[in-house]
Scaffold this motif. Structure first.
Motif, short mmCIF file in Angstrom:
data_model
loop_
_atom_site.label_atom_id
_atom_site.label_comp_id
_atom_site.label_asym_id
_atom_site.label_seq_id
_atom_site.Cartn_x
_atom_site.Cartn_y
_atom_site.Cartn_z
N VAL A 112 6.93 -14.71 26.77
CA VAL A 112 5.88 -15.85 27.47
C VAL A 112 6.16 -17.21 27.49
N ALA A 113 7.13 -17.65 26.89
CA ALA A 113 7.45 -19.22 27.09
C ALA A 113 8.61 -19.37 26.28
N PHE A 114 9.19 -20.41 26.88
CA PHE A 114 10.53 -21.28 26.07
C PHE A 114 9.92 -22.37 25.74
N ILE A 115 10.47 -22.96 24.52
CA ILE A 115 9.84 -24.09 23.74
C ILE A 115 11.27 -24.93 23.35
N ARG A 116 10.90 -26.04 23.30
CA ARG A 116 11.94 -27.23 22.63
C ARG A 116 10.94 -27.98 21.58
N TYR A 117 11.39 -27.86 20.27
CA TYR A 117 10.67 -28.46 19.25
C TYR A 117 11.48 -29.21 18.19
N SER A 154 10.88 -31.96 11.37
CA SER A 154 10.78 -33.14 10.63
C SER A 154 10.60 -32.50 9.11
N PRO A 155 11.79 -32.27 8.32
CA PRO A 155 11.77 -31.76 7.21
C PRO A 155 11.01 -32.75 5.99
N ALA A 156 11.24 -34.02 6.21
CA ALA A 156 10.72 -34.90 5.11
C ALA A 156 9.26 -34.90 5.15
N VAL A 157 8.61 -34.69 6.35
CA VAL A 157 7.22 -34.63 6.35
C VAL A 157 6.57 -33.28 6.70
N VAL A 158 7.47 -32.22 6.61
CA VAL A 158 7.08 -30.52 6.75
C VAL A 158 6.26 -30.50 7.86
N ILE A 159 6.77 -31.07 9.19
CA ILE A 159 6.00 -30.83 10.25
C ILE A 159 7.28 -30.27 11.47
N VAL A 160 6.61 -29.16 12.30
CA VAL A 160 7.31 -29.07 13.40
C VAL A 160 6.62 -29.36 14.64
N THR A 161 7.31 -30.39 15.61
CA THR A 161 6.60 -30.94 16.85
C THR A 161 7.04 -30.32 18.02
N ILE A 162 5.90 -29.44 18.73
CA ILE A 162 6.31 -28.74 19.79
C ILE A 162 6.54 -29.78 21.09
N LEU A 163 7.76 -30.00 21.54
CA LEU A 163 7.74 -31.20 22.41
C LEU A 163 7.82 -30.59 23.99
N ARG A 164 7.83 -29.28 24.27
CA ARG A 164 7.87 -28.92 25.71
C ARG A 164 7.87 -27.52 25.72
N VAL A 165 6.89 -26.98 26.56
CA VAL A 165 6.68 -25.66 26.76
C VAL A 165 6.63 -25.15 28.26
N ILE A 166 7.74 -24.24 28.34
CA ILE A 166 8.02 -23.82 29.87
C ILE A 166 7.58 -22.28 29.98
N HIS A 167 6.74 -22.00 30.59
CA HIS A 167 6.40 -20.52 31.04
C HIS A 167 6.44 -20.28 32.54
N SER A 201 20.68 -30.41 21.93
CA SER A 201 21.14 -31.87 22.11
C SER A 201 21.63 -32.21 21.01
N GLY A 202 22.53 -31.44 20.45
CA GLY A 202 23.44 -31.66 19.39
C GLY A 202 22.95 -32.03 17.90
N SER A 203 21.60 -31.79 17.86
CA SER A 203 21.04 -31.91 16.51
C SER A 203 20.48 -30.81 16.04
N ARG A 204 20.73 -30.55 14.64
CA ARG A 204 20.07 -29.48 13.93
C ARG A 204 18.60 -29.47 13.96
N ASP A 205 17.95 -30.57 13.92
CA ASP A 205 16.73 -30.67 13.79
C ASP A 205 15.86 -30.52 15.15
N ARG A 206 16.40 -30.44 16.27
CA ARG A 206 15.92 -30.40 17.64
C ARG A 206 16.52 -29.06 18.05
N ARG A 207 15.46 -28.05 18.41
CA ARG A 207 15.66 -26.66 18.63
C ARG A 207 15.15 -26.01 19.76
N ASP A 208 15.63 -25.22 20.22
CA ASP A 208 15.14 -24.14 21.38
C ASP A 208 14.85 -22.83 21.06
#
Length: 81
Positions: free
Chosen positions: A60-65, A68-81, A47-54
Motif C-alpha cells: 500500500v505505501a512506504f513510510i518514514r517515521y 520518540s521513546p522519551a514521550v512514547v510517540i511515533v511520528t509519521i513523517l512521509r507517506v509514499i504510495h 539517515s544513520g539514526s536508530r530512531d528514524r525508520r523506513d
C-alpha cells in the motif's frame, strides 16, 4: 509494552488521506503494528539514526517515521504510495 501514540506531519496526513478507503484501512492496520513495535515490523534505520525508520506497509505505501521513546510517540513523517 503498550503501543506508542501515533502522530502525523501535515504532509504524511495528506498522503494517508489520498489513499483509497480500502488502502487506508490496510495502512492504518500496518501503522497500528508499528505503534506496538516501532523498531521491528520489518523497519530499517534511516539517515544513520536508530530512531528514524523506513517501513513498507504491505504493497500500500512506504513510510518514514521517527520514534520518540522519551514521550512514547511515533511520528509519521512521509507517506509514499
Amino acid at each position: 509494552m503498550s503501543a506508542y501514540r501515533v502522530a502525523y506531519t501535515n504532509e504524511a496526513r495528506a498522503g494517508r488521506d489520498a489513499l483509497s478507503a480500502e488502502h487506508r484501512k490496510l495502512f492504518d492496520t500496518g501503522v497500528g503494528r508499528i505503534a506496538r513495535d516501532p523498531y521491528g515490523c520489518g523497519s530499517t534505520p534511516a539517515s544513520g539514526s536508530r530512531d528514524r525508520r523506513d517501513a513498507a506497509i504491505g504493497s500500500v505505501a512506504f513510510i518514514r517515521y521517527e520514534v520518540s521513546p522519551a514521550v512514547v510517540i511515533v511520528t509519521i513523517l512521509r507517506v509514499i504510495h
